[in-house]
Design an enzyme around this catalytic site. Structure first.
Site, PDB file in Angstrom:
ATOM      1  N   GLU A  36      -6.479 -64.949  71.444  1.00  0.00           N
ATOM      2  CA  GLU A  36      -5.530 -64.047  70.789  1.00  0.00           C
ATOM      3  C   GLU A  36      -4.506 -63.578  71.821  1.00  0.00           C
ATOM      4  OE1 GLU A  36      -3.677 -61.862  67.856  1.00  0.00           O
ATOM      5  OE2 GLU A  36      -5.527 -62.989  67.482  1.00  0.00           O
ATOM      6  N   GLU A  55      -2.915 -70.136  70.199  1.00  0.00           N
ATOM      7  CA  GLU A  55      -3.824 -69.150  69.632  1.00  0.00           C
ATOM      8  C   GLU A  55      -4.815 -69.877  68.728  1.00  0.00           C
ATOM      9  OE1 GLU A  55      -2.316 -64.695  69.194  1.00  0.00           O
ATOM     10  OE2 GLU A  55      -1.240 -66.053  67.843  1.00  0.00           O
TER      11      GLU A  55
END
Length: 904
Positions: free
Chosen positions: A213, A208
């Site tokens: 995300e 991430e």
């Protein structure tokens, strides 16, 4: 976008904005015992009210205490925390004070301003908000921007849009490539995005980051989860460099799990995502009108060779301007309701009107000086400018409302003496009321309501505003007889005064206006009117602490009383206020009942038309007139159309006036009367007869004129100069830049030395009294012996240069002598300008349009523009030529070009 109103109630019986939020539990211990839902509801109500008052000039929140504590209590930490979020500061006392009175609890809210934060005022937004709903990426998180962060972000986006080419709506290419495959993270993300299938439990070797995300479906109601989850991530990625949102990945292990196929329909999921993104509020600073750019891919996830679940990737492109997860939450009082701002309103009000913007409005930077800075002013303030060389608000205040040392002063002294002579017992009444006050100023008016552009009330003898040390402002209304509606009238006037002091005058300190209604009976003694006590006991901080405090208040009051909506507002597309000069204000302040007929002689550029508009507004309020009862008469159709659009009167030309009876008209204002003629009849006696129809209540007849600008040799129809009584003079010329003013002065002296035969020489004696406002740089160029082709080329090339420097077509007028010349130059100028891609021409009828005006000097009388070209101005009789040149010069504020043909 739909505007939402709050359920909060605005109380209308106070001289302040008072919002009743109902029953609320107070005290930290009491609030800890509450259920979470009720606690949140109460906090939201109080926060809404606080936000609305901060953004609307301040006021009072009133609530009823749910708890029955006999001892004083504090509001509660959660309530105070919501106030801190609104003002982005821990210093609550600057904006909030509280007071408990029995079962009622009052929260006193000062108007928001950036004045208490000089060190970081440039980073503070102009309004307060509960939530911006603007998100950004910070490391691996999507963070909600607070008001200050949102303000900085929007300023950056606005500047980027201003630098971007007009037709380019996308961010720079180097940012787009970051989303695609020039960065290793994006390479891997893009590779996963391109795949059609994944294996259940497969590990994604991708961390991430600010571009990536991971989210896992954590519920069986997938569509609801997606609808509620994705907006903030789309907003965060779009407001940054773009990125990828992976739905169906376990956060810590990076395992692909997806959503079990039985729980979701892939087509439906794609539609839910598309609908959710399409509903995201966006705001454009640029002209692209682009939507949020994204791609969605629903991928199959297999377990042991069988389709098991679905995996979703949303690829978000960087957005040119601003993307919100939801509409921002900010409140304001509008028309006695608490209303939620739309996204567009929120952005426009949050953004600071950058002074640099005014480089596109040369008339502001070159002709005017700022009187009120918006950098620290309340949210609803408008820019206030005055012509360079005129008094600043500090000077106006010292002249009109000086605070004396060691005593209480009544002002204006002439009005005080007049009132005392008219009303027995008035001096005794006010003297008794003023005994507790030893230092300050009592400002008298026959009607403070009319002064504030409100309707007058019958039966009011006068009103007096007390500004005294160690006291809040107090508005006294003195009635002739007992009147149960007197308190409501006084309260409404005081509320309007308080709101205008903040939202128009820019007053940034804590302020209220208390009321006191008194009755001067027909007997020899005086009586206070019952029920006039003010029900809210304000904190001591709302009283004047010293002279500096009073001076600041009175400077804002000067802006309120002398301010008017500038004619520039219609040209610039935003509201600008100007200030009357002291000379104009003295005439405007006249008692209309004692000045029903008045001749106002004004030199060119002294503001006669502005005064005519202001007087009509005053007539409307003082005599409770509808627009169809007030008539404005002028000679030229363009000026008539210009005034008509203000919707304060009927407006006609002299010729039209002579054709009708105007049975409904009671009051008449005449402008540019020096150019009237008697060819259609005796206009003056007709106007006088109309205004004197009601013998007991004659109407108003004010006539504005300037003999220096007479453009004909016929009889004007004006009465003899000796019969023009009473008469006032406007001798302060405020319109023209220095070089134009000098040229105009020479023409006026030439007219005075040898006046045309139809102008009474005594009428020109005001010239030695003239005051020229100096300090405005301008341009005057006189070109001789030109051909018509050279004139056309000169005008075209000069206009092109002006537009490249920031001027607009609405700044320019090209004036000639006759209608036939208008037709000739219209054809030739249009042909030349089209070759250089310059805008269209139009006549003076559409004076507010974004185009160059081409018309005759006579038809442009009473109007103005920043740049004026006068092409071979001539008259049938040479005796009137200096007058025509004076009229031409007076129309130009900044630049004047007089172009003579070779046969002159």
């Amino acid at each position: 976008m739909q505007e939402h109103n709050s359920s909060l109630v605005i109380e209308l019986s106070y001289s302040d904005l008072v919002i009743d939020v109902g029953v609320v539990t107070l005290g930290e211990d009491n609030r800890k015992k509450m259920q979470k839902t009720q606690k949140n509801e109460e906090r939201e109500k109080v926060a809404q009210a606080a936000c609305a008052l901060l953004n609307s000039g301040g006021g009072v929140i009133r609530l009823e205490m749910a708890n029955k504590d006999d001892h004083p209590v504090e509001p509660g930490l959660d309530l105070e925390a919501s106030w801190r979020e609104l003002i982005q500061s821990s210093d609550l006392h600057t904006f909030f004070e509280t007071k408990q009175q029995g079962r009622c609890f009052y929260i006193f809210v000062k108007s928001w301003s950036r004045e208490p934060f000089p060190e970081d005022s440039s980073t503070k937004p102009r309004i307060c908000s509960s939530s911006s709903f603007l998100y950004c990426r910070s490391g691996t998180s999507a963070l909600l921007m607070n008001s200050t962060e949102a303000f900085k972000f929007l300023k950056t986006k606005k500047r980027a849009a201003e630098r971007r080419p007009v037709n380019e709506g996308a961010p720079p290419r180097k940012i787009l490539t970051a989303v695609c495959h020039n960065i290793s993270e994006s390479d891997l993300a893009f590779h996963i995005f391109q795949r059609d299938r994944l294996e259940h439990g497969e590990i994604l070797h991708l961390p991430e980051s600010h571009l990536v995300e991971f989210k896992q479906f954590s519920t069986k109601n997938i569509e609801k989860y997606v609808k509620e989850t994705i907006p903030k991530y789309i907003s965060a990625f779009a407001n940054g460099e773009g990125g990828y949102l992976f739905l169906g990945v376990e956060d810590k292990t990076k395992k692909v799990l997806g959503c079990v196929k039985e729980n979701v329909n892939r087509d439906s999921l794609e539609k839910v995502i598309a609908t959710a993104i399409s509903k995201l509020p966006i705001f454009h600073f640029c002209s692209s009108k682009a939507h949020v750019g994204y791609e969605t891919k629903i991928q199959d996830v297999f377990l042991e060779g069988e389709l098991y679940s679905y995996f979703c990737v949303i690829r978000v492109k960087p957005f040119c301007c601003a993307v919100f997860a939801e509409a921002p939450i900010s409140w304001m009082v509008k028309e006695k309701q608490v209303c939620k701002l739309t996204t567009e309103e929120w952005v426009e009000m949050t953004m600071d009107p950058d002074p640099l913007t005014f480089i596109f409005f040369p008339e502001l930077t070159e002709d005017f000086e700022s009187q009120l800075s918006l950098s620290s002013g309340p949210p609803l303030c408008k820019p206030v400018y005055s012509s360079k060389g005129l008094e600043h608000k500090e000077d106006l205040q010292q002249h009109l409302f000086p605070v004396p040392l060691g005593h209480l002063q009544y002002t204006p002294e002439s009005l005080w003496k007049e009132l005392c002579s008219e009303h027995e017992g008035l001096e005794e009444l006010l003297s008794k009321e003023m005994r507790p006050f030893s230092r300050g100023i009592l400002i008298l008016s026959r009607s403070w309501a009319v002064d504030l552009n409100l309707p007058a009330k019958q039966g009011v003898i006068c009103e007096a505003l007390l500004i005294a040390e160690h006291s809040p402002p107090i508005l006294h209304t003195i009635l002739r007889e007992q009147d149960m509606d007197g308190q409501r009238y006084c309260t409404n006037t005081a509320l309007t005064l308080k709101q205008k002091l903040v939202n128009m005058g820019g007053y940034t300190k804590k302020v209220c206006v208390k009321t006191r209604v008194l009755c001067l009976s027909t007997k020899t003694h005086v009586e206070p009117l019952q029920g006039s006590a003010f029900p809210i006991d304000y904190p001591l901080s709302y009283s004047f602490a010293n002279t500096l405090h009073m001076d600041a208040f009175l400077q804002s009051l000067a802006v309120v009383l002398l301010g008017f909506r500038s004619f520039l507002s219609d040209q610039l597309g935003c509201e600008i206020l100007n200030l009357l000069t002291l000379q104009q204000y003295e005439i405007f302040s006249k008692n209309l009942c004692k000045s029903r007929e008045l001749f106002v002689h004004g030199l060119p550029g002294s503001g006669k038309t502005i005064m005519a508009v202001k007087i009509m507004e005053k007539i409307r309020n003082m005599f409770h007139c509808e627009a169809n009862r007030i008539l404005y008469i002028c000679e030229n159709k363009p000026l008539q159309d210009f005034i008509s659009k203000k919707n304060i009167c009927q407006a006609v030309t002299r010729k039209a006036f002579m054709k009708e009876d105007f049975e409904n008209i009671q009051h008449i204002i005449i402008d540019e009367a020096q150019n009237f003629r008697t060819e259609n009849g005796d206009w003056y006696n007709k106007a006088k007869a109309i205004t004197q129809r009601e013998k007991d209540h004659p109407g108003i007849l004010w006539i504005f004129l300037d003999y220096f600008q007479t453009s004909h040799l016929d009889c004007s129809g004006l009465p003899l100069l000796s019969a023009q009584y009473p008469r006032e003079e406007l001798t302060r010329v405020v319109r023209n830049a220095d070089k134009i003013a000098y040229y105009l002065r020479d023409k006026l002296h030439e007219i005075r030395r040898k006046p045309p035969p139809n102008i009474p020489s005594m009428s020109l004696e005001m010239l030695p009294e003239v005051e020229w406002v100096r300090g405005v740089q301008g341009t005057l160029k006189i070109k001789k012996d030109l051909t018509r082709d050279q004139v056309v080329t000169y005008v075209t090339d000069t206009c092109r240069g002006l537009f490249e420097r920031g001027y607009s077509p609405r700044d320019v007028a090209v004036l000639v002598s006759t209608q036939s010349e208008v037709e000739y130059y219209e054809y030739e100028l249009l042909r030349a300008m089209r070759k250089k891609r310059i805008v269209q021409l139009s006549n003076a009828y559409d004076i507010l349009g974004d185009h160059i005006v081409l018309d005759s000097v006579r038809r442009f009388s009473g109007l103005e523009r920043n740049v004026v070209f006068g092409i071979h101005p001539k008259t049938a009789d040479p005796a009137i030529l200096p007058n025509l040149l004076a009229c031409l010069a007076s129309r130009a504020k900044q630049q004047l070009y007089i172009l003579w043909l070779g046969d002159c």
